[in-house]
Structure formats: structure tokens, C-alpha cells
Design a protein around this motif. Sequence first.
Motif, mmCIF file in Angstrom:
data_model
loop_
_atom_site.group_PDB
_atom_site.id
_atom_site.type_symbol
_atom_site.label_atom_id
_atom_site.label_comp_id
_atom_site.label_asym_id
_atom_site.label_seq_id
_atom_site.Cartn_x
_atom_site.Cartn_y
_atom_site.Cartn_z
ATOM 1 N N GLY A 1 0.784 -1.284 -0.010
ATOM 2 C CA GLY A 1 -0.001 -0.136 0.093
ATOM 3 C C GLY A 1 0.902 1.219 0.178
ATOM 4 O O GLY A 1 0.109 2.279 -0.236
ATOM 5 N N ASP A 2 2.171 1.232 0.322
ATOM 6 C CA ASP A 2 2.859 2.291 0.467
ATOM 7 C C ASP A 2 4.046 2.620 -0.708
ATOM 8 O O ASP A 2 4.776 3.435 -0.926
ATOM 9 N N VAL A 3 3.457 1.958 -1.934
ATOM 10 C CA VAL A 3 4.375 2.086 -2.980
ATOM 11 C C VAL A 3 3.611 2.315 -4.324
ATOM 12 O O VAL A 3 2.818 1.686 -4.588
ATOM 13 N N ILE A 4 4.308 3.368 -5.074
ATOM 14 C CA ILE A 4 3.734 3.650 -6.556
ATOM 15 C C ILE A 4 4.843 2.995 -7.273
ATOM 16 O O ILE A 4 5.744 3.031 -7.377
ATOM 17 N N ILE A 5 4.125 2.254 -8.352
ATOM 18 C CA ILE A 5 5.172 1.642 -9.357
ATOM 19 C C ILE A 5 5.041 2.789 -10.428
ATOM 20 O O ILE A 5 4.079 3.100 -11.079
ATOM 21 N N ALA A 6 6.143 3.320 -10.990
ATOM 22 C CA ALA A 6 6.473 4.093 -12.193
ATOM 23 C C ALA A 6 7.040 3.226 -13.076
ATOM 24 O O ALA A 6 8.220 2.657 -13.016
ATOM 25 N N THR A 7 6.557 3.280 -14.402
ATOM 26 C CA THR A 7 7.142 2.621 -15.463
ATOM 27 C C THR A 7 6.869 3.140 -16.835
ATOM 28 O O THR A 7 5.902 3.854 -16.908
ATOM 29 N N PHE A 8 7.763 2.726 -17.971
ATOM 30 C CA PHE A 8 7.254 2.921 -19.323
ATOM 31 C C PHE A 8 6.175 1.798 -19.626
ATOM 32 O O PHE A 8 5.922 0.724 -19.013
ATOM 33 N N GLY A 9 5.413 2.317 -20.596
ATOM 34 C CA GLY A 9 3.976 1.607 -20.932
ATOM 35 C C GLY A 9 4.227 -0.007 -21.169
ATOM 36 O O GLY A 9 3.209 -0.651 -20.752
ATOM 37 N N ASP A 10 5.186 -0.469 -21.815
ATOM 38 C CA ASP A 10 5.200 -1.762 -22.206
ATOM 39 C C ASP A 10 5.310 -2.698 -20.857
ATOM 40 O O ASP A 10 4.650 -3.681 -21.165
ATOM 41 N N MET A 11 6.128 -2.219 -19.980
ATOM 42 C CA MET A 11 5.976 -3.275 -18.828
ATOM 43 C C MET A 11 4.878 -3.696 -18.171
ATOM 44 O O MET A 11 4.699 -4.476 -17.378
ATOM 45 N N VAL A 12 3.762 -2.747 -18.241
ATOM 46 C CA VAL A 12 2.570 -2.903 -17.446
ATOM 47 C C VAL A 12 1.958 -4.218 -17.672
ATOM 48 O O VAL A 12 1.218 -4.766 -16.856
ATOM 49 N N ARG A 13 1.860 -4.651 -19.088
ATOM 50 C CA ARG A 13 1.294 -5.662 -19.622
ATOM 51 C C ARG A 13 1.870 -7.016 -19.608
ATOM 52 O O ARG A 13 1.423 -7.983 -19.902
ATOM 53 N N VAL A 14 3.206 -7.201 -19.444
ATOM 54 C CA VAL A 14 4.065 -8.415 -19.374
ATOM 55 C C VAL A 14 3.391 -9.356 -18.380
ATOM 56 O O VAL A 14 3.418 -8.807 -17.108
ATOM 57 N N PRO A 15 3.292 -10.491 -18.826
ATOM 58 C CA PRO A 15 2.702 -11.274 -17.642
ATOM 59 C C PRO A 15 3.903 -11.817 -16.913
ATOM 60 O O PRO A 15 5.074 -12.165 -17.332
ATOM 61 N N GLY A 16 3.476 -11.901 -15.574
ATOM 62 C CA GLY A 16 4.481 -12.481 -14.548
ATOM 63 C C GLY A 16 4.244 -13.850 -14.406
ATOM 64 O O GLY A 16 3.285 -14.409 -15.282
ATOM 65 N N SER A 17 4.451 -14.499 -13.268
ATOM 66 C CA SER A 17 3.989 -16.098 -13.078
ATOM 67 C C SER A 17 2.469 -16.103 -13.164
ATOM 68 O O SER A 17 1.928 -17.097 -13.596
ATOM 69 N N SER A 18 1.810 -15.328 -12.188
ATOM 70 C CA SER A 18 0.601 -15.546 -11.887
ATOM 71 C C SER A 18 -0.304 -14.112 -12.051
ATOM 72 O O SER A 18 -1.639 -13.951 -12.010
ATOM 73 N N SER A 19 0.496 -12.859 -12.366
ATOM 74 C CA SER A 19 -0.193 -11.715 -12.489
ATOM 75 C C SER A 19 0.402 -10.933 -13.183
ATOM 76 O O SER A 19 1.619 -11.178 -13.833
ATOM 77 N N SER A 20 0.019 -9.487 -13.509
ATOM 78 C CA SER A 20 0.925 -8.671 -14.070
ATOM 79 C C SER A 20 0.532 -7.198 -13.631
ATOM 80 O O SER A 20 -0.460 -6.949 -12.691
ATOM 81 N N LEU A 21 1.367 -6.240 -13.761
ATOM 82 C CA LEU A 21 1.103 -5.141 -13.261
ATOM 83 C C LEU A 21 -0.364 -4.365 -13.666
ATOM 84 O O LEU A 21 -0.978 -3.568 -13.091
ATOM 85 N N HIS A 22 -0.828 -4.671 -15.005
ATOM 86 C CA HIS A 22 -1.888 -4.215 -15.493
ATOM 87 C C HIS A 22 -3.069 -4.991 -14.476
ATOM 88 O O HIS A 22 -4.003 -4.152 -14.067
#
Length: 363
Positions: A85-106
Amino acid sequence: MKYLDAFRDREVAVRLLERIGRLVTEASCPMTFMEVCGTHTMAIHQHGIRGLLPEGIRLISGPGCPVCVTPVGYVDHAVALARRGDVIIATFGDMVRVPGSSSSLHNEKARGADVRIVYSPLDAVALARKIPEKKVVFLGVGFETTTPTVAGAVLASQSAGLDNFLILCAHKTIPGPMAVLASDPELQVSGYICPAHVSAIIGPAAYQPLVDELNVPCVITGFEPLDMLQGIEMLAHQVIENRPRTENQYSRIVRADGNPRARAIMEQVFEPCDAIWRGIGEIPASGLRLRDEFRAFDAARQIAVDIEPPVEHPGCLCGEILKGKTTPRNCPLFGTTCTPEDPVGACMVSSEGTCAAEYKYGV
């Protein structure tokens, strides 16, 4: 368009292709050239370069997209940070939708996480200044082209006395994987179309070890159709002459010494480290991490999170595609299960990904 027309002249392209055809006839064996730049990959697909070339020359795509080569474990780390709850993720757009193991930033953003797309690392610094009660974590993903800008953001944050701006670092340097792939007997890379943007920073000399130790021809090439064709012709000449060297077709942008100021700021803030490349594995000294004197800006050191064990999608062939050992259309997920709207692999997410290029421009 008047400044681009000179690099898209049809008659000049025909003459270049005729010369390339004569070189292919003269050559004693087929030639395989690999590009290791996502913008080159897009340009090759957009302008139909592969379809113009004569038989005897094959172009393959390598690990030229920094988003694509970022391992799934890094995405999982970013997801774990986003869930705080205390973190803001700032990123270029492409990384938002890259799938991780079970979720993504999107997905995490849809669930309420504070994930923001920025257009510069300095935007993230401004965000940290504006919201001092939150930790702003910028996703440091990129090759030598973008790393100096991230280094500049770290120094700007230090100068401003900010204690809530951090980097989750996954920066990588491109010569390392080029050497690994050039040594792979299965690929038989005849020469490299060297990345233009990266070369503007590191300069032509960075590729000389490939020439001296592995006898691989290298040509730094621009992005327009005539740039690409001239670069391919230069590589073919080197192969036929059996005289590998580093040449700079893109001399209108890339200087002999690259960009010393950019390299200096990058080396001030970052130091080499071993790094994991999606599909290739760990390559010694091919990554960059924050130096100890900047450890206060290192999100991995400063914020403790539980990261799930990394799991790759079992049907995704991104790893083999990034090594140039297969093509997107050989992946059973391509265009069906995996699309730009609903990606399974990173190569379909990034605007510089091989699968995204094939999906957009392939016939």
C-alpha cells in the motif's frame, strides 16, 4: 517526409538489391545475419526487407527488446511491490502488460495498485517529490540507450534530497548476449546488424571483441530501408572477403567514440553484474546494478517483499524466438491464445517485440 525520402528511394533500393544478389552468387555458402535491436526488427517487418532479399541471405531476430529479455522473476518482483500500500510503481508503458507467473502490473492496477505510466525517469522523480508519503519505484528496464537517463534520475533525486525515489534495476548491456549467440553452432550467425540506438552510446569499439575473438562481421545500421539494405550489403562483403571488421553504416548519428558523457554518468551510478536473460539464462557481467554508494535508491535492497517462485507459461516460445532459433508463427500460441490484446509472452507485449512485429506486419 522530405528528410526520409532519400532513405526510401525505390531506384536506389533496386540497385542495392542487385548488388546483394551478385554477392550471394559469389558467396560459397548461405549467410545468416541477426539483428539485435527491436527497432530494427520492426523496420524489417514494416518494410518487408526479408521478402526483398535473394535466397542465400537469411535474417533472424535476436534479443533486441529489453522488455522481452527481462525474466519473469523481475515481473513477479514488481508485482509484489505493487501489492504494498505504500508503493507507487512508475514505469514505461510496455512493462505494464508483461505477464508474470500469476499476474501482471496491469492486473494489479485493476485490483487497486498504484501503477503509473511515465515518459521519463525524471517524471518518476517529480512524482516522488509530489507524494513524499509514498515510495516511488521506477522500473529500470533497458539497454545502454536508456540507462544513462535512469542514472541521471538517480543523481537528480540525490541532489534534491529525496528518500522515497527508488529503482528496481534490470538494466542490461547488449554485447554479452551477442557473443553467446555468435558462439552457438546451431545458429551459425554470419554477421550482426548492430543496434543503432545502443551504438550511439557505446560506440563501434564495443563490438570489436566479437570481431577479434569470434571472427563475426559487425555493421552498425540505421533504420530506414536503404540503411538496412546497405548494411546487409556491407556484411555480405565482409563474409565473402573473409575479413570480419566493425563498420558504421549509421555514421550520420553514431560517432566513433559513441557518447562519452552518457557512458560516464552510467558508469558513475551503475556497475556490471551477472544478469538473467529470458531464453538465454545467466550471462556474466551482462547486467548493471546500482553501485554501493547508491544503495539507498535500490528497491531490491530497501523494500522487503515476498516474491513468488517464477513460472514460465509452458506453451510460450519467447525464449527460443529471442535466440533466433524459431519464429513467431512456429509458436502454437501465436495469434490465437497470444495476441497484443491478450498477450501470453513478452515478445507479443512490447512495441519492439518480434511477435508483435510479426502480428502487425506479417503476411
